[in-house]
Design a protein around this motif. Structure first.
Motif, PDB file in Angstrom:
ATOM      1  N   LEU A 179     -27.680 -14.611  24.514  1.00 36.65           N
ATOM      2  CA  LEU A 179     -28.620 -13.729  23.762  1.00 36.65           C
ATOM      3  C   LEU A 179     -29.095 -14.063  22.628  1.00 36.65           C
ATOM      4  N   HIS A 180     -28.352 -14.768  21.696  1.00 35.26           N
ATOM      5  CA  HIS A 180     -28.616 -15.086  20.171  1.00 35.26           C
ATOM      6  C   HIS A 180     -29.407 -16.541  20.364  1.00 35.26           C
ATOM      7  N   MET A 181     -28.983 -17.271  21.376  1.00 31.15           N
ATOM      8  CA  MET A 181     -29.713 -18.770  21.343  1.00 31.15           C
ATOM      9  C   MET A 181     -31.114 -18.690  22.333  1.00 31.15           C
ATOM     10  N   PHE A 182     -31.080 -17.903  23.592  1.00 27.06           N
ATOM     11  CA  PHE A 182     -32.128 -17.927  24.362  1.00 27.06           C
ATOM     12  C   PHE A 182     -32.842 -16.284  24.411  1.00 27.06           C
ATOM     13  N   PRO A 183     -32.988 -15.664  23.456  1.00 25.94           N
ATOM     14  CA  PRO A 183     -33.704 -14.260  23.715  1.00 25.94           C
ATOM     15  C   PRO A 183     -34.997 -14.377  24.582  1.00 25.94           C
ATOM     16  N   GLU A 184     -35.620 -15.420  24.763  1.00 29.00           N
ATOM     17  CA  GLU A 184     -36.751 -15.231  25.574  1.00 29.00           C
ATOM     18  C   GLU A 184     -36.382 -15.404  27.009  1.00 29.00           C
ATOM     19  N   LEU A 185     -35.195 -16.078  27.189  1.00 25.11           N
ATOM     20  CA  LEU A 185     -34.881 -16.040  28.708  1.00 25.11           C
ATOM     21  C   LEU A 185     -34.695 -14.469  29.178  1.00 25.11           C
ATOM     22  N   PHE A 186     -33.776 -13.529  28.222  1.00 15.84           N
ATOM     23  CA  PHE A 186     -33.569 -12.330  28.679  1.00 15.84           C
ATOM     24  C   PHE A 186     -34.783 -11.214  28.756  1.00 15.84           C
ATOM     25  N   ALA A 187     -35.899 -11.918  27.873  1.00 15.95           N
ATOM     26  CA  ALA A 187     -37.136 -10.743  27.829  1.00 15.95           C
ATOM     27  C   ALA A 187     -37.901 -11.262  29.165  1.00 15.95           C
ATOM     28  N   ASN A 188     -37.735 -12.387  29.612  1.00 19.11           N
ATOM     29  CA  ASN A 188     -38.272 -12.538  30.933  1.00 19.11           C
ATOM     30  C   ASN A 188     -37.737 -12.323  32.260  1.00 19.11           C
ATOM     31  N   THR A 189     -36.184 -12.274  32.227  1.00 21.41           N
ATOM     32  CA  THR A 189     -35.459 -12.006  33.229  1.00 21.41           C
ATOM     33  C   THR A 189     -34.537 -10.866  33.115  1.00 21.41           C
ATOM     34  N   ARG A 190     -34.568  -9.914  34.197  1.00 25.10           N
ATOM     35  CA  ARG A 190     -33.923  -8.764  34.014  1.00 25.10           C
ATOM     36  C   ARG A 190     -32.190  -8.798  34.555  1.00 25.10           C
ATOM     37  N   VAL A 191     -31.545  -9.259  33.540  1.00 28.22           N
ATOM     38  CA  VAL A 191     -30.141  -9.471  33.678  1.00 28.22           C
ATOM     39  C   VAL A 191     -29.428  -7.899  33.400  1.00 28.22           C
ATOM     40  N   ARG A 192     -28.291  -7.467  34.221  1.00 30.01           N
ATOM     41  CA  ARG A 192     -27.427  -6.537  34.048  1.00 30.01           C
ATOM     42  C   ARG A 192     -26.494  -6.664  32.759  1.00 30.01           C
ATOM     43  N   PRO A 193     -26.607  -5.658  31.851  1.00 28.81           N
ATOM     44  CA  PRO A 193     -25.778  -5.840  30.541  1.00 28.81           C
ATOM     45  C   PRO A 193     -24.345  -6.004  30.913  1.00 28.81           C
ATOM     46  N   VAL A 194     -23.700  -6.328  29.877  1.00 22.97           N
ATOM     47  CA  VAL A 194     -22.193  -6.240  30.004  1.00 22.97           C
ATOM     48  C   VAL A 194     -21.570  -5.825  28.533  1.00 22.97           C
ATOM     49  N   SER A 195     -22.485  -5.512  27.885  1.00 19.92           N
ATOM     50  CA  SER A 195     -21.982  -5.195  26.416  1.00 19.92           C
ATOM     51  C   SER A 195     -21.508  -3.985  26.352  1.00 19.92           C
ATOM     52  N   GLY A 196     -21.485  -2.927  27.318  1.00 15.67           N
ATOM     53  CA  GLY A 196     -20.947  -1.633  27.243  1.00 15.67           C
ATOM     54  C   GLY A 196     -19.559  -1.746  27.935  1.00 15.67           C
ATOM     55  N   TYR A 197     -18.735  -2.737  28.203  1.00 10.77           N
ATOM     56  CA  TYR A 197     -17.429  -2.847  28.677  1.00 10.77           C
ATOM     57  C   TYR A 197     -16.483  -2.402  27.618  1.00 10.77           C
ATOM     58  N   PRO A 198     -16.410  -2.819  26.264  1.00 12.73           N
ATOM     59  CA  PRO A 198     -15.333  -2.011  25.436  1.00 12.73           C
ATOM     60  C   PRO A 198     -15.438  -0.526  25.465  1.00 12.73           C
ATOM     61  N   MET A 199     -16.714  -0.151  25.273  1.00 11.64           N
ATOM     62  CA  MET A 199     -16.695   1.447  25.117  1.00 11.64           C
ATOM     63  C   MET A 199     -16.485   1.935  26.559  1.00 11.64           C
ATOM     64  N   GLY A 200     -16.765   1.417  27.573  1.00 11.96           N
ATOM     65  CA  GLY A 200     -16.604   1.902  28.767  1.00 11.96           C
ATOM     66  C   GLY A 200     -15.069   2.044  29.019  1.00 11.96           C
ATOM     67  N   LEU A 201     -14.411   1.127  28.680  1.00  8.33           N
ATOM     68  CA  LEU A 201     -12.750   0.864  28.771  1.00  8.33           C
ATOM     69  C   LEU A 201     -12.284   1.923  27.947  1.00  8.33           C
ATOM     70  N   ARG A 202     -12.638   2.174  26.563  1.00  5.78           N
ATOM     71  CA  ARG A 202     -12.081   3.375  25.677  1.00  5.78           C
ATOM     72  C   ARG A 202     -12.292   4.520  26.790  1.00  5.78           C
ATOM     73  N   ARG A 203     -13.551   4.934  27.019  1.00 10.91           N
ATOM     74  CA  ARG A 203     -13.699   6.056  27.881  1.00 10.91           C
ATOM     75  C   ARG A 203     -12.831   6.319  29.003  1.00 10.91           C
ATOM     76  N   SER A 204     -12.509   5.125  29.713  1.00 12.16           N
ATOM     77  CA  SER A 204     -11.703   5.176  31.073  1.00 12.16           C
ATOM     78  C   SER A 204     -10.295   5.414  30.746  1.00 12.16           C
ATOM     79  N   LEU A 205      -9.880   4.664  29.599  1.00 10.96           N
ATOM     80  CA  LEU A 205      -8.526   5.034  29.062  1.00 10.96           C
ATOM     81  C   LEU A 205      -8.240   6.404  28.647  1.00 10.96           C
ATOM     82  N   ALA A 206      -9.236   6.879  27.792  1.00 15.91           N
ATOM     83  CA  ALA A 206      -8.942   8.304  27.295  1.00 15.91           C
ATOM     84  C   ALA A 206      -8.874   9.238  28.528  1.00 15.91           C
TER      85      ALA A 206
END
Length: 474
Positions: A179-206
């Motif tokens: 994302l940092h190196m090629f922001p233009e790629l993610f602007a043109n291509t709809r890629v499903r995000p993975v950044s929610g994993y840590p908070m998702g893990l916290r929620r599922s553990l809780a």
């Protein structure tokens, strides 16, 4: 050894770019290769500065290494991913049902679908867990399922990781870097995000906290310490989840609860995400010499006073001999045929299979049933006569320690090599979170890539690297 020529190429077909890669391919074809090389060097500097390393045991001169990162992403279409996701959910559901069964009624053993000796003689089976029901009956809160691809629609499960699967931090950092190196790629291509994993893990553990828990559950990560090969990941996840990272000496039993030392005294913990193996978890129950665990934690756990993720005793489902029974296990607990197939497997504990394996050793991959990280395995086509002879002797001496599989033509994804794009073999570890609310599969996962031409060994400990994995939006 080389199987690259006859392997399925995920980026190119006979005509041009395969459908998932069409947008990326059009972008790449218009890029200056020298700019991409510069970006690849920037990525390495970023990883080194961030401290994204892993330890290599048994090597005095280079114990800390950087995992090489390749900037060509691995791209999976929405259609391909939908089937993978369904197959993983089915498999994880069956693994949890199996674990509950073997520590309670053992109906699958009574039905003769899995041999009793495979459980009774297995060091990963914990008699201390018999009759224990974890909160929500969840044994595997975090699972990593290793997949390989051999064709357009052929995804196979290589192994299950339900003990303490690692690598999720690399999945997250790979995406952050791209994302940092090629922001233009993610602007043109709809890629499903993975950044929610840590908070998702916290929620599922809780959500998996014990019933008695009042208010917001307190979650902590138990690490063996800075010398562990995955310590970077432990500290990374603690930061990203906003939870405490603790070692065994930070914990003690206070008033019938597991509590961690804080500046305001000891605070009870509701959920302990442990990255410590079973044997070291509680010196009063398991290895008395362990300095990594918490004396008495198993008594609190059995009394329902804490959730341990993953549950002690889950490691038996990682066993490579048991792996060969997974199709039967899935059918037994779900009533369905497996969506994702296993790799054909010979159990060397069986005389006929052992004879076949010894006769065809040069063609097969042989693995230790409790092995991991690419250690203790033989890749027949790449082995010397001496290696084959030595391994045959090991097999004859301890046949039940090994399973064998055919040498698969793993799919390839290009890497950015010195002369441009070059195909290299890959596997994929999607990460799964399990809670009372259900099973969630993070879209993508960790793609590991064998950087040596023709090599099938993708493990970072054996010289492999990683890629960002894109799952496209529908």
């Amino acid at each position: 050894m080389g199987t690259t020529e006859q392997s399925f190429n995920e980026m190119f077909d006979a005509e041009n770019h395969r459908e998932p890669y069409q947008k990326y391919g059009a972008w790449f074809d218009n890029e200056d290769i020298s700019r991409l090389r510069k970006k690849a060097n920037e990525a390495e500097v970023f990883f080194r500065r961030t401290g994204i390393t892993f330890n290599v045991y048994g090597e005095d001169d280079a114990t800390e290494r950087l995992i090489p990162f390749d900037i060509i992403p691995r791209i999976i279409s929405a259609r391909e991913w939908a089937r993978i996701e369904r197959g993983i959910e089915q498999r994880v559901r069956a693994i949890n049902a199996f674990l509950h069964d073997i520590y309670h009624r053992q109906e699958i053993l009574r039905a003769g679908r899995v041999p009793i000796r495979l459980i009774a003689d297995n060091e990963a089976f914990l008699p201390e867990m018999i009759g224990v029901s974890p909160p929500g009956n969840i044994y595997t809160h975090i699972v990593g399922i290793d997949l390989v691809r051999t064709g357009e629609d052929d995804f196979l499960v290589l192994e299950d990781n339900a003990r303490t699967p690692s690598g999720v931090s690399y999945m997250l950092e790979n995406r952050e870097t791209m994302l940092h190196m090629f922001p233009e790629l993610f602007a043109n291509t709809r890629v499903r995000p993975v950044s929610g994993y840590p908070m998702g893990l916290r929620r599922s553990l809780a959500a998996s906290a014990p019933e008695h828990c009042d208010g917001e559950p307190v979650v902590a990560i138990l690490t063996p310490g800075i010398h562990n090969s995955a310590y970077f990941e432990h500290s990374f996840l603690a930061d990203e989840m906003g939870v405490e990272l603790v070692e065994g000496h930070d914990l003690r039993i206070v008033d019938g609860r597991v509590a961690m030392r804080t500046t305001r005294g000891y605070q009870p913990i509701d959920v302990l995400y442990r990255r410590v193996d079973d044997d070291f978890l509680d010196p009063l129950t398991f290895n008395p010499d362990s300095m990594l665990g918490v004396p008495g934690v198993m008594d609190i756990y059995r009394a329902g006073g804490i959730t341990i993720a993953n549950a002690p005793g889950t490691g038996i489902s990682d066993d490579k001999a048991l792996y060969s029974y997974m199709p039967a296990i899935i059918e037994f607990y779900t009533g369905e045929q497996p969506i994702l197939k296993n790799v054909p497997t010979w159990r060397c504990s069986e005389a006929d299979s052992l004879a076949y394996v010894l006769d065809h050793l040069k063609e097969l991959v042989v693995k230790e049933v409790h092995g991991s990280g690419g250690y203790g395995m033989l890749i027949g086509p790449a082995a010397s006569k001496r290696e084959l002879s030595d391994f045959a002797a090991k097999l004859k001496a301890h046949p039940s320690n090994y399973i064998a599989q055919p040498t698969l033509a793993l799919s390839t994804v290009p890497i950015l090599a010195k002369k441009g794009l070059a195909p290299r073999h890959v596997d994929l570890r999607p990460f799964v979170r399990v809670s009372p609310a259900g099973i969630e599969v993070t879209p993508g996962g960790l793609t590991r890539v064998a950087l040596k031409e023709g090599s099938l060994v993708v493990n970072s400990s054996q010289g492999g690297g990683t890629k960002d994995t894109w799952v496209l939006e529908d």
